[in-house]
Motif scaffolding. Structure first.
Motif: not given
Length: 528
Positions: A351-356, A358-363
Protein backbone atom coordinates in the motif's frame (compact mmCIF):
# COMPACT_ATOMS: atom_id res chain seq x y z
CA UNK A 1 6.02 -25.13 -14.19
CA UNK A 2 7.96 -22.00 -14.92
CA UNK A 3 10.00 -20.27 -12.22
CA UNK A 4 10.38 -16.91 -13.89
CA UNK A 5 8.67 -13.79 -12.62
CA UNK A 6 6.03 -12.69 -15.07
CA UNK A 7 5.13 -9.02 -14.73
CA UNK A 8 1.67 -7.64 -15.12
CA UNK A 9 1.14 -5.09 -17.90
CA UNK A 10 2.20 -2.18 -15.68
CA UNK A 11 5.34 -4.03 -14.52
CA UNK A 12 3.75 -5.52 -11.41
CA UNK A 13 5.46 -8.60 -10.01
CA UNK A 14 3.44 -11.83 -9.94
CA UNK A 15 3.48 -15.22 -8.29
CA UNK A 16 5.51 -17.71 -10.30
CA UNK A 17 2.57 -20.12 -10.45
CA UNK A 18 -0.96 -20.65 -9.22
CA UNK A 19 0.45 -23.18 -6.76
CA UNK A 20 2.64 -20.48 -5.26
CA UNK A 21 -0.38 -18.22 -4.80
CA UNK A 22 -2.43 -20.99 -3.19
CA UNK A 23 0.36 -21.93 -0.77
CA UNK A 24 0.84 -18.29 0.21
CA UNK A 25 -2.91 -17.83 0.76
CA UNK A 26 -3.12 -21.01 2.85
CA UNK A 27 -0.03 -19.91 4.79
CA UNK A 28 -1.74 -16.63 5.61
CA UNK A 29 -4.99 -18.29 6.67
CA UNK A 30 -3.44 -21.17 8.64
CA UNK A 31 -2.10 -19.14 11.53
CA UNK A 32 -2.13 -18.96 15.31
CA UNK A 33 -5.93 -18.77 15.49
CA UNK A 34 -6.24 -22.22 13.90
CA UNK A 35 -4.11 -23.80 16.62
CA UNK A 36 -5.10 -21.99 19.78
CA UNK A 37 -8.55 -20.57 19.05
CA UNK A 38 -10.54 -23.08 17.00
CA UNK A 39 -10.31 -26.08 19.38
CA UNK A 40 -11.55 -24.06 22.37
CA UNK A 41 -14.32 -22.33 20.40
CA UNK A 42 -15.51 -25.68 19.01
CA UNK A 43 -15.50 -27.31 22.44
CA UNK A 44 -17.44 -24.46 24.05
CA UNK A 45 -19.82 -24.27 21.10
CA UNK A 46 -21.27 -27.75 21.29
CA UNK A 47 -18.40 -30.04 20.29
CA UNK A 48 -19.33 -32.08 17.23
CA UNK A 49 -22.53 -30.06 16.83
CA UNK A 50 -20.41 -26.92 16.33
CA UNK A 51 -19.28 -28.28 12.97
CA UNK A 52 -22.75 -27.57 11.55
CA UNK A 53 -22.75 -23.77 12.08
CA UNK A 54 -19.02 -23.76 11.29
CA UNK A 55 -19.51 -25.33 7.85
CA UNK A 56 -22.56 -23.16 7.16
CA UNK A 57 -20.49 -20.08 8.05
CA UNK A 58 -17.72 -21.28 5.74
CA UNK A 59 -20.10 -21.67 2.79
CA UNK A 60 -22.30 -18.60 3.36
CA UNK A 61 -19.70 -16.06 4.49
CA UNK A 62 -16.11 -17.29 4.46
CA UNK A 63 -15.81 -18.40 0.85
CA UNK A 64 -18.14 -15.72 -0.64
CA UNK A 65 -16.18 -12.89 1.02
CA UNK A 66 -12.90 -14.57 0.09
CA UNK A 67 -14.15 -14.50 -3.52
CA UNK A 68 -14.92 -10.80 -3.08
CA UNK A 69 -11.38 -10.08 -1.86
CA UNK A 70 -9.96 -12.04 -4.78
CA UNK A 71 -12.17 -10.25 -7.31
CA UNK A 72 -11.23 -6.77 -6.08
CA UNK A 73 -7.51 -7.55 -5.89
CA UNK A 74 -7.23 -9.38 -9.20
CA UNK A 75 -9.38 -7.03 -11.27
CA UNK A 76 -7.86 -3.79 -9.99
CA UNK A 77 -4.29 -5.12 -9.46
CA UNK A 78 -3.35 -3.22 -6.32
CA UNK A 79 -3.28 -3.36 -2.54
CA UNK A 80 -6.49 -2.40 -0.74
CA UNK A 81 -6.26 1.45 -0.86
CA UNK A 82 -5.53 1.72 -4.57
CA UNK A 83 -7.75 -1.23 -5.51
CA UNK A 84 -10.77 0.38 -3.83
CA UNK A 85 -9.83 3.77 -5.28
CA UNK A 86 -9.74 2.28 -8.76
CA UNK A 87 -13.10 0.63 -8.15
CA UNK A 88 -14.69 3.81 -6.74
CA UNK A 89 -12.60 6.84 -5.84
CA UNK A 90 -14.51 7.52 -2.62
CA UNK A 91 -13.73 4.02 -1.34
CA UNK A 92 -10.01 4.68 -0.84
CA UNK A 93 -10.59 5.38 2.88
CA UNK A 94 -11.90 1.82 3.30
CA UNK A 95 -8.64 0.53 1.85
CA UNK A 96 -6.61 2.56 4.33
CA UNK A 97 -8.84 1.40 7.18
CA UNK A 98 -8.02 -2.19 6.21
CA UNK A 99 -4.32 -1.32 5.92
CA UNK A 100 -4.41 0.22 9.39
CA UNK A 101 -5.87 -3.04 10.74
CA UNK A 102 -3.02 -4.98 9.12
CA UNK A 103 -0.47 -2.65 10.70
CA UNK A 104 -1.95 -2.88 14.20
CA UNK A 105 -2.31 -6.68 14.14
CA UNK A 106 1.21 -7.18 12.76
CA UNK A 107 2.78 -5.22 15.65
CA UNK A 108 1.53 -7.66 18.28
CA UNK A 109 1.45 -10.79 16.11
CA UNK A 110 5.24 -10.55 15.80
CA UNK A 111 5.55 -10.66 19.58
CA UNK A 112 3.63 -13.95 19.79
CA UNK A 113 6.06 -15.43 17.27
CA UNK A 114 8.92 -14.19 19.46
CA UNK A 115 7.36 -16.00 22.42
CA UNK A 116 7.09 -19.16 20.29
CA UNK A 117 10.76 -18.97 19.29
CA UNK A 118 11.75 -18.54 22.94
CA UNK A 119 9.68 -21.56 23.96
CA UNK A 120 11.12 -23.60 21.11
CA UNK A 121 14.49 -23.03 22.79
CA UNK A 122 13.07 -23.64 26.27
CA UNK A 123 11.66 -27.01 25.15
CA UNK A 124 15.04 -28.70 25.05
CA UNK A 125 15.59 -28.41 28.81
CA UNK A 126 12.01 -27.73 29.93
CA UNK A 127 13.02 -24.34 31.32
CA UNK A 128 9.51 -23.68 32.66
CA UNK A 129 9.91 -26.39 35.30
CA UNK A 130 6.93 -27.57 37.36
CA UNK A 131 4.97 -24.31 37.31
CA UNK A 132 4.44 -23.23 33.69
CA UNK A 133 2.06 -20.40 34.65
CA UNK A 134 4.52 -18.78 37.06
CA UNK A 135 7.32 -19.14 34.53
CA UNK A 136 5.36 -17.55 31.65
CA UNK A 137 3.94 -14.57 33.51
CA UNK A 138 6.78 -14.16 36.00
CA UNK A 139 10.21 -15.45 34.97
CA UNK A 140 9.68 -14.88 31.26
CA UNK A 141 7.32 -11.89 30.77
CA UNK A 142 7.78 -10.23 34.20
CA UNK A 143 4.12 -9.33 33.85
CA UNK A 144 2.90 -6.26 35.72
CA UNK A 145 -0.53 -4.74 36.36
CA UNK A 146 -2.48 -3.04 33.55
CA UNK A 147 -0.76 0.21 32.73
CA UNK A 148 1.89 1.79 30.56
CA UNK A 149 5.38 0.34 30.97
CA UNK A 150 8.66 1.31 29.31
CA UNK A 151 10.58 -1.67 30.67
CA UNK A 152 11.55 -3.93 27.76
CA UNK A 153 11.64 -7.67 28.49
CA UNK A 154 14.98 -8.96 27.22
CA UNK A 155 13.75 -12.52 26.63
CA UNK A 156 11.12 -11.17 24.25
CA UNK A 157 13.23 -8.43 22.65
CA UNK A 158 15.99 -10.61 21.18
CA UNK A 159 13.79 -13.06 19.24
CA UNK A 160 11.57 -10.11 18.25
CA UNK A 161 14.57 -8.45 16.61
CA UNK A 162 15.13 -11.65 14.64
CA UNK A 163 11.47 -11.78 13.58
CA UNK A 164 11.41 -8.23 12.21
CA UNK A 165 14.81 -8.58 10.54
CA UNK A 166 13.56 -11.70 8.72
CA UNK A 167 10.33 -9.95 7.70
CA UNK A 168 12.22 -6.99 6.21
CA UNK A 169 14.58 -9.27 4.25
CA UNK A 170 11.77 -11.43 2.85
CA UNK A 171 9.68 -8.44 1.78
CA UNK A 172 12.70 -6.77 0.21
CA UNK A 173 13.25 -9.91 -1.89
CA UNK A 174 9.77 -9.47 -3.32
CA UNK A 175 6.66 -11.56 -3.87
CA UNK A 176 8.17 -14.38 -5.90
CA UNK A 177 11.67 -14.63 -4.43
CA UNK A 178 10.69 -13.83 -0.86
CA UNK A 179 7.05 -14.39 0.16
CA UNK A 180 6.34 -17.28 -2.18
CA UNK A 181 9.54 -19.18 -1.35
CA UNK A 182 8.88 -18.73 2.36
CA UNK A 183 5.48 -20.41 1.99
CA UNK A 184 6.71 -23.11 -0.40
CA UNK A 185 9.18 -24.15 2.30
CA UNK A 186 7.31 -23.17 5.46
CA UNK A 187 3.85 -24.59 4.76
CA UNK A 188 4.98 -28.20 4.10
CA UNK A 189 7.18 -27.99 7.21
CA UNK A 190 4.19 -26.80 9.22
CA UNK A 191 1.97 -29.61 7.97
CA UNK A 192 4.65 -32.28 8.51
CA UNK A 193 5.66 -31.01 11.94
CA UNK A 194 2.13 -30.57 13.20
CA UNK A 195 1.02 -33.92 11.75
CA UNK A 196 3.87 -35.63 13.63
CA UNK A 197 2.73 -33.84 16.79
CA UNK A 198 -0.86 -35.01 16.27
CA UNK A 199 0.23 -38.61 15.68
CA UNK A 200 2.25 -38.51 18.90
CA UNK A 201 -0.66 -36.94 20.81
CA UNK A 202 -3.05 -39.67 19.64
CA UNK A 203 -0.86 -42.34 21.29
CA UNK A 204 -0.96 -40.70 24.74
CA UNK A 205 -3.04 -42.17 27.58
CA UNK A 206 -6.33 -40.32 27.80
CA UNK A 207 -6.22 -39.05 24.19
CA UNK A 208 -9.57 -40.67 23.41
CA UNK A 209 -11.16 -38.83 26.34
CA UNK A 210 -10.00 -35.54 24.84
CA UNK A 211 -11.39 -36.42 21.42
CA UNK A 212 -14.70 -37.48 22.94
CA UNK A 213 -14.88 -34.14 24.74
CA UNK A 214 -14.24 -32.27 21.49
CA UNK A 215 -16.47 -34.19 19.12
CA UNK A 216 -19.39 -35.41 21.26
CA UNK A 217 -22.25 -33.25 19.97
CA UNK A 218 -24.36 -31.06 22.21
CA UNK A 219 -27.28 -30.50 19.86
CA UNK A 220 -28.88 -28.03 22.24
CA UNK A 221 -26.05 -25.60 21.48
CA UNK A 222 -27.47 -25.09 17.98
CA UNK A 223 -30.32 -23.05 19.44
CA UNK A 224 -27.87 -20.59 21.02
CA UNK A 225 -27.28 -17.52 18.84
CA UNK A 226 -23.87 -17.03 20.48
CA UNK A 227 -22.71 -20.38 19.09
CA UNK A 228 -23.57 -19.29 15.56
CA UNK A 229 -21.87 -15.95 16.09
CA UNK A 230 -18.78 -17.79 17.38
CA UNK A 231 -18.77 -19.97 14.25
CA UNK A 232 -18.93 -16.97 11.92
CA UNK A 233 -16.29 -15.17 13.98
CA UNK A 234 -13.92 -18.13 13.74
CA UNK A 235 -14.35 -18.46 9.97
CA UNK A 236 -13.85 -14.75 9.54
CA UNK A 237 -10.74 -14.36 11.63
CA UNK A 238 -9.02 -17.57 10.52
CA UNK A 239 -9.39 -17.07 6.75
CA UNK A 240 -7.69 -13.63 6.59
CA UNK A 241 -10.66 -12.08 4.80
CA UNK A 242 -12.06 -8.54 4.64
CA UNK A 243 -9.01 -6.66 5.87
CA UNK A 244 -6.79 -6.37 2.83
CA UNK A 245 -4.56 -9.45 2.90
CA UNK A 246 -6.25 -11.44 0.16
CA UNK A 247 -6.77 -8.31 -1.94
CA UNK A 248 -3.00 -7.81 -1.98
CA UNK A 249 -2.26 -11.47 -2.62
CA UNK A 250 -4.80 -11.66 -5.49
CA UNK A 251 -3.35 -8.51 -7.04
CA UNK A 252 -0.13 -10.42 -7.76
CA UNK A 253 -1.94 -13.16 -9.65
CA UNK A 254 -1.48 -13.47 -13.40
CA UNK A 255 -4.24 -12.61 -15.82
CA UNK A 256 -5.07 -16.26 -16.54
CA UNK A 257 -5.71 -17.20 -12.92
CA UNK A 258 -8.34 -19.65 -11.75
CA UNK A 259 -9.46 -17.47 -8.85
CA UNK A 260 -12.59 -19.20 -7.53
CA UNK A 261 -11.13 -22.71 -7.66
CA UNK A 262 -8.09 -21.41 -5.80
CA UNK A 263 -10.43 -19.87 -3.22
CA UNK A 264 -12.19 -23.20 -2.65
CA UNK A 265 -8.84 -24.91 -2.11
CA UNK A 266 -7.72 -22.23 0.35
CA UNK A 267 -11.01 -22.23 2.28
CA UNK A 268 -11.24 -25.98 2.74
CA UNK A 269 -7.49 -26.37 3.39
CA UNK A 270 -7.75 -23.82 6.17
CA UNK A 271 -10.71 -25.64 7.73
CA UNK A 272 -8.91 -28.98 7.41
CA UNK A 273 -5.93 -27.61 9.29
CA UNK A 274 -8.26 -26.32 12.01
CA UNK A 275 -9.73 -29.79 12.44
CA UNK A 276 -6.23 -31.25 12.56
CA UNK A 277 -5.32 -28.71 15.23
CA UNK A 278 -8.43 -29.60 17.21
CA UNK A 279 -7.51 -33.28 17.16
CA UNK A 280 -3.95 -32.58 18.29
CA UNK A 281 -4.88 -30.10 21.01
CA UNK A 282 -7.68 -32.15 22.55
CA UNK A 283 -5.73 -35.40 22.42
CA UNK A 284 -3.09 -33.59 24.45
CA UNK A 285 -5.68 -32.09 26.83
CA UNK A 286 -7.11 -35.59 27.31
CA UNK A 287 -3.66 -36.75 28.41
CA UNK A 288 -3.38 -33.85 30.87
CA UNK A 289 -6.80 -34.63 32.33
CA UNK A 290 -5.77 -38.30 32.64
CA UNK A 291 -2.59 -37.33 34.49
CA UNK A 292 -4.51 -35.07 36.90
CA UNK A 293 -7.41 -37.53 37.33
CA UNK A 294 -9.99 -34.96 36.24
CA UNK A 295 -12.29 -34.59 33.24
CA UNK A 296 -11.36 -32.45 30.25
CA UNK A 297 -14.20 -30.10 31.18
CA UNK A 298 -12.49 -29.37 34.49
CA UNK A 299 -9.29 -28.14 32.85
CA UNK A 300 -8.61 -24.43 32.53
CA UNK A 301 -6.77 -22.60 29.75
CA UNK A 302 -8.01 -24.32 26.59
CA UNK A 303 -7.68 -21.36 24.24
CA UNK A 304 -5.41 -18.42 23.41
CA UNK A 305 -1.96 -17.71 24.88
CA UNK A 306 -2.88 -19.60 28.06
CA UNK A 307 -3.32 -22.80 26.05
CA UNK A 308 -0.06 -22.40 24.15
CA UNK A 309 2.28 -21.05 26.81
CA UNK A 310 0.87 -22.44 30.07
CA UNK A 311 -1.33 -25.50 29.44
CA UNK A 312 0.84 -27.07 26.74
CA UNK A 313 4.14 -26.62 28.62
CA UNK A 314 2.43 -28.24 31.62
CA UNK A 315 1.49 -31.22 29.45
CA UNK A 316 4.90 -31.41 27.79
CA UNK A 317 6.67 -31.62 31.15
CA UNK A 318 4.64 -34.73 32.05
CA UNK A 319 4.94 -36.74 28.85
CA UNK A 320 7.53 -39.09 27.39
CA UNK A 321 9.68 -37.54 24.68
CA UNK A 322 8.87 -34.11 26.07
CA UNK A 323 11.69 -32.19 24.36
CA UNK A 324 10.76 -33.42 20.89
CA UNK A 325 7.04 -32.82 21.46
CA UNK A 326 7.73 -29.31 22.73
CA UNK A 327 10.01 -28.49 19.81
CA UNK A 328 7.38 -29.72 17.33
CA UNK A 329 4.61 -27.73 18.95
CA UNK A 330 6.42 -24.43 19.36
CA UNK A 331 8.20 -24.81 16.03
CA UNK A 332 4.82 -25.30 14.35
CA UNK A 333 3.42 -22.32 16.22
CA UNK A 334 6.31 -20.12 15.05
CA UNK A 335 5.99 -21.21 11.40
CA UNK A 336 2.20 -20.78 11.39
CA UNK A 337 2.60 -17.33 12.87
CA UNK A 338 5.36 -16.29 10.50
CA UNK A 339 3.54 -17.24 7.28
CA UNK A 340 0.58 -15.19 8.51
CA UNK A 341 2.69 -12.25 9.69
CA UNK A 342 4.39 -11.88 6.31
CA UNK A 343 0.97 -11.49 4.68
CA UNK A 344 -0.02 -8.80 7.18
CA UNK A 345 3.10 -6.72 6.63
CA UNK A 346 3.05 -7.25 2.85
CA UNK A 347 -0.38 -5.62 2.67
CA UNK A 348 0.95 -2.54 4.46
CA UNK A 349 4.20 -2.41 2.51
CA UNK A 350 2.56 -2.66 -0.92
CA UNK A 351 0.00 0.00 0.00
CA UNK A 352 2.84 2.41 0.81
CA UNK A 353 4.74 1.44 -2.33
CA UNK A 354 1.76 2.40 -4.44
CA UNK A 355 0.79 5.55 -2.54
CA UNK A 356 4.25 7.10 -2.34
CA UNK A 357 5.99 5.57 -5.35
CA UNK A 358 8.52 3.67 -3.21
CA UNK A 359 10.64 0.72 -4.23
CA UNK A 360 9.80 -2.60 -2.59
CA UNK A 361 13.05 -2.45 -0.57
CA UNK A 362 12.42 1.07 0.70
CA UNK A 363 8.84 0.24 1.61
CA UNK A 364 9.84 -3.01 3.34
CA UNK A 365 12.52 -1.33 5.43
CA UNK A 366 10.37 1.69 6.31
CA UNK A 367 7.26 -0.30 7.26
CA UNK A 368 9.34 -2.94 9.03
CA UNK A 369 11.22 -0.43 11.19
CA UNK A 370 8.08 1.52 12.19
CA UNK A 371 6.21 -1.71 12.98
CA UNK A 372 9.16 -3.03 15.01
CA UNK A 373 9.32 0.18 17.06
CA UNK A 374 5.63 -0.13 17.94
CA UNK A 375 6.09 -3.84 18.74
CA UNK A 376 8.90 -3.08 21.18
CA UNK A 377 7.28 -0.02 22.70
CA UNK A 378 3.87 -1.57 23.44
CA UNK A 379 4.07 -5.35 23.41
CA UNK A 380 7.61 -6.33 24.40
CA UNK A 381 7.30 -4.62 27.78
CA UNK A 382 6.27 -5.93 31.21
CA UNK A 383 2.66 -5.03 30.42
CA UNK A 384 2.84 -6.35 26.85
CA UNK A 385 0.62 -9.40 27.38
CA UNK A 386 -2.24 -7.27 28.73
CA UNK A 387 -1.85 -4.68 25.96
CA UNK A 388 -1.75 -7.44 23.35
CA UNK A 389 -4.88 -9.09 24.69
CA UNK A 390 -6.81 -5.79 24.75
CA UNK A 391 -5.73 -4.51 21.33
CA UNK A 392 -6.38 -7.91 19.74
CA UNK A 393 -9.92 -8.02 21.13
CA UNK A 394 -10.86 -4.63 19.66
CA UNK A 395 -8.92 -4.86 16.38
CA UNK A 396 -10.44 -8.26 15.55
CA UNK A 397 -13.94 -8.16 16.98
CA UNK A 398 -14.69 -4.56 16.04
CA UNK A 399 -12.15 -3.42 13.43
CA UNK A 400 -12.36 -6.40 11.09
CA UNK A 401 -16.14 -6.76 11.40
CA UNK A 402 -16.63 -3.05 10.61
CA UNK A 403 -14.30 -3.48 7.63
CA UNK A 404 -16.27 -6.44 6.31
CA UNK A 405 -19.63 -4.71 6.65
CA UNK A 406 -18.29 -1.57 4.97
CA UNK A 407 -16.77 -3.56 2.10
CA UNK A 408 -20.03 -5.37 1.38
CA UNK A 409 -22.04 -2.14 1.49
CA UNK A 410 -19.56 -0.23 -0.69
CA UNK A 411 -19.27 -2.89 -3.36
CA UNK A 412 -22.98 -3.71 -3.63
CA UNK A 413 -24.85 -0.54 -2.72
CA UNK A 414 -22.53 2.43 -3.27
CA UNK A 415 -20.02 1.57 -6.01
CA UNK A 416 -22.49 -0.95 -7.51
CA UNK A 417 -19.73 -3.10 -8.95
CA UNK A 418 -20.81 -6.48 -7.59
CA UNK A 419 -22.12 -7.74 -10.94
CA UNK A 420 -18.94 -6.59 -12.68
CA UNK A 421 -16.82 -8.42 -10.10
CA UNK A 422 -18.93 -11.55 -10.52
CA UNK A 423 -18.44 -11.37 -14.26
CA UNK A 424 -14.71 -10.96 -13.77
CA UNK A 425 -14.45 -14.03 -11.53
CA UNK A 426 -16.49 -16.12 -13.96
CA UNK A 427 -14.39 -14.96 -16.91
CA UNK A 428 -11.10 -16.13 -15.37
CA UNK A 429 -12.27 -19.16 -13.36
CA UNK A 430 -13.58 -22.66 -14.01
CA UNK A 431 -15.93 -22.62 -11.00
CA UNK A 432 -18.54 -20.00 -11.86
CA UNK A 433 -20.19 -17.78 -9.25
CA UNK A 434 -23.97 -17.64 -9.57
CA UNK A 435 -26.46 -14.89 -8.86
CA UNK A 436 -26.72 -16.21 -5.28
CA UNK A 437 -23.43 -14.43 -4.53
CA UNK A 438 -25.00 -10.96 -4.81
CA UNK A 439 -27.61 -11.25 -2.01
CA UNK A 440 -25.10 -13.10 0.16
CA UNK A 441 -22.63 -10.20 -0.12
CA UNK A 442 -25.22 -7.41 -0.23
CA UNK A 443 -27.72 -8.58 2.41
CA UNK A 444 -26.96 -11.75 4.35
CA UNK A 445 -23.34 -11.04 5.26
CA UNK A 446 -23.69 -7.42 6.37
CA UNK A 447 -26.89 -8.12 8.34
CA UNK A 448 -25.42 -11.05 10.24
CA UNK A 449 -22.12 -9.27 10.78
CA UNK A 450 -24.07 -6.23 11.96
CA UNK A 451 -25.76 -8.38 14.61
CA UNK A 452 -22.34 -9.64 15.70
CA UNK A 453 -20.97 -6.12 15.89
CA UNK A 454 -23.89 -4.71 17.89
CA UNK A 455 -23.73 -7.58 20.36
CA UNK A 456 -19.98 -7.22 20.85
CA UNK A 457 -20.08 -3.43 21.26
CA UNK A 458 -22.95 -3.72 23.76
CA UNK A 459 -21.06 -6.32 25.77
CA UNK A 460 -17.84 -4.29 25.84
CA UNK A 461 -19.64 -1.08 26.80
CA UNK A 462 -21.69 -2.76 29.51
CA UNK A 463 -19.16 -5.16 30.98
CA UNK A 464 -15.77 -3.76 30.01
CA UNK A 465 -13.06 -6.26 29.15
CA UNK A 466 -11.45 -8.88 31.40
CA UNK A 467 -11.89 -6.70 34.47
CA UNK A 468 -9.24 -4.24 33.26
CA UNK A 469 -9.55 -0.64 34.52
CA UNK A 470 -11.99 1.49 32.52
CA UNK A 471 -9.29 3.98 31.57
CA UNK A 472 -7.08 1.16 30.28
CA UNK A 473 -9.81 -0.33 28.09
CA UNK A 474 -10.58 3.18 26.85
CA UNK A 475 -6.97 3.85 25.82
CA UNK A 476 -5.86 0.47 24.48
CA UNK A 477 -9.25 -0.89 23.42
CA UNK A 478 -11.50 1.86 22.13
CA UNK A 479 -8.37 3.89 21.41
CA UNK A 480 -7.36 1.19 18.90
CA UNK A 481 -10.63 1.64 17.02
CA UNK A 482 -10.19 5.42 16.98
CA UNK A 483 -6.61 4.99 15.76
CA UNK A 484 -7.80 2.88 12.81
CA UNK A 485 -10.23 5.60 11.76
CA UNK A 486 -7.65 8.38 12.18
CA UNK A 487 -4.99 6.53 10.17
CA UNK A 488 -7.51 5.86 7.40
CA UNK A 489 -8.47 9.55 7.25
CA UNK A 490 -4.88 10.81 7.32
CA UNK A 491 -3.54 8.59 4.56
CA UNK A 492 -6.60 9.12 2.40
CA UNK A 493 -6.02 12.88 2.59
CA UNK A 494 -2.37 12.64 1.46
CA UNK A 495 -1.81 13.31 -2.23
CA UNK A 496 -0.84 10.34 -4.37
CA UNK A 497 2.77 10.26 -5.53
CA UNK A 498 2.75 6.76 -6.92
CA UNK A 499 0.62 4.53 -9.12
CA UNK A 500 -2.65 6.51 -9.20
CA UNK A 501 -3.22 6.22 -12.94
CA UNK A 502 -6.56 7.74 -14.00
CA UNK A 503 -6.33 5.88 -17.32
CA UNK A 504 -6.09 2.48 -15.61
CA UNK A 505 -8.31 -0.12 -17.24
CA UNK A 506 -9.26 -3.32 -15.36
CA UNK A 507 -8.30 -6.56 -17.00
CA UNK A 508 -10.89 -7.79 -19.47
CA UNK A 509 -11.44 -11.55 -19.42
CA UNK A 510 -9.14 -13.82 -21.37
CA UNK A 511 -11.77 -14.27 -24.07
CA UNK A 512 -12.13 -10.50 -24.53
CA UNK A 513 -15.91 -10.61 -24.43
CA UNK A 514 -17.74 -7.46 -25.43
CA UNK A 515 -19.89 -7.44 -22.30
CA UNK A 516 -16.89 -7.41 -20.03
CA UNK A 517 -15.12 -4.81 -22.11
CA UNK A 518 -18.19 -2.62 -21.67
CA UNK A 519 -18.02 -2.96 -17.90
CA UNK A 520 -14.32 -2.11 -18.10
CA UNK A 521 -15.24 1.15 -19.79
CA UNK A 522 -17.84 1.84 -17.11
CA UNK A 523 -15.28 1.35 -14.36
CA UNK A 524 -12.76 3.50 -16.19
CA UNK A 525 -15.25 6.33 -16.08
CA UNK A 526 -16.00 5.69 -12.39
CA UNK A 527 -12.41 6.25 -11.28
CA UNK A 528 -11.91 9.51 -13.15
Amino acid sequence: MTTSVSPAPEGRETWTSNRGFILAAIGSAAGLGNIWRFPGVAYEGGGGAFLIPYLIALVTAGIPILFLDYAVGHRFRAAAPLAFRRMWRKAEALGWFQTAILFVISTYYAVIIAWSLSYFYFSFDLSWGDDAAAFFTGDYLHLGDPGVSTEIVGGVAWPLIAVWAAIIVILALGVAKGVEKLNVIGLPLLVLGFSALVIKALTLPGASDGLNALFTPDWGALTDLNVWIAAYSQIFFSMSIAFGIMISYASFQRRKANMTSSGLVVGFANSSFELLAGIGVFSTLGFLAHQQSVTVGELEGITGPTLSFITFPTVIAQMPGSALFGALFFGSLAIAGFTSLISLVLGVSVAFQEKFGLSKTTAAVSVGIVSAIVSFGLFATTTGLIALDTVDQFANNIGIVVSAIAMCVVVVWLARTIETLRGHLNAVSTFTVGKWWIPVIGLYAPIFLGIMLVQKVYDLVKNGYEGYPTWYVGVFGWGTVVLLVVLAAVFTSIKWNGRDDPTFTPWPPVDGSAAENATSSTNKEAIR
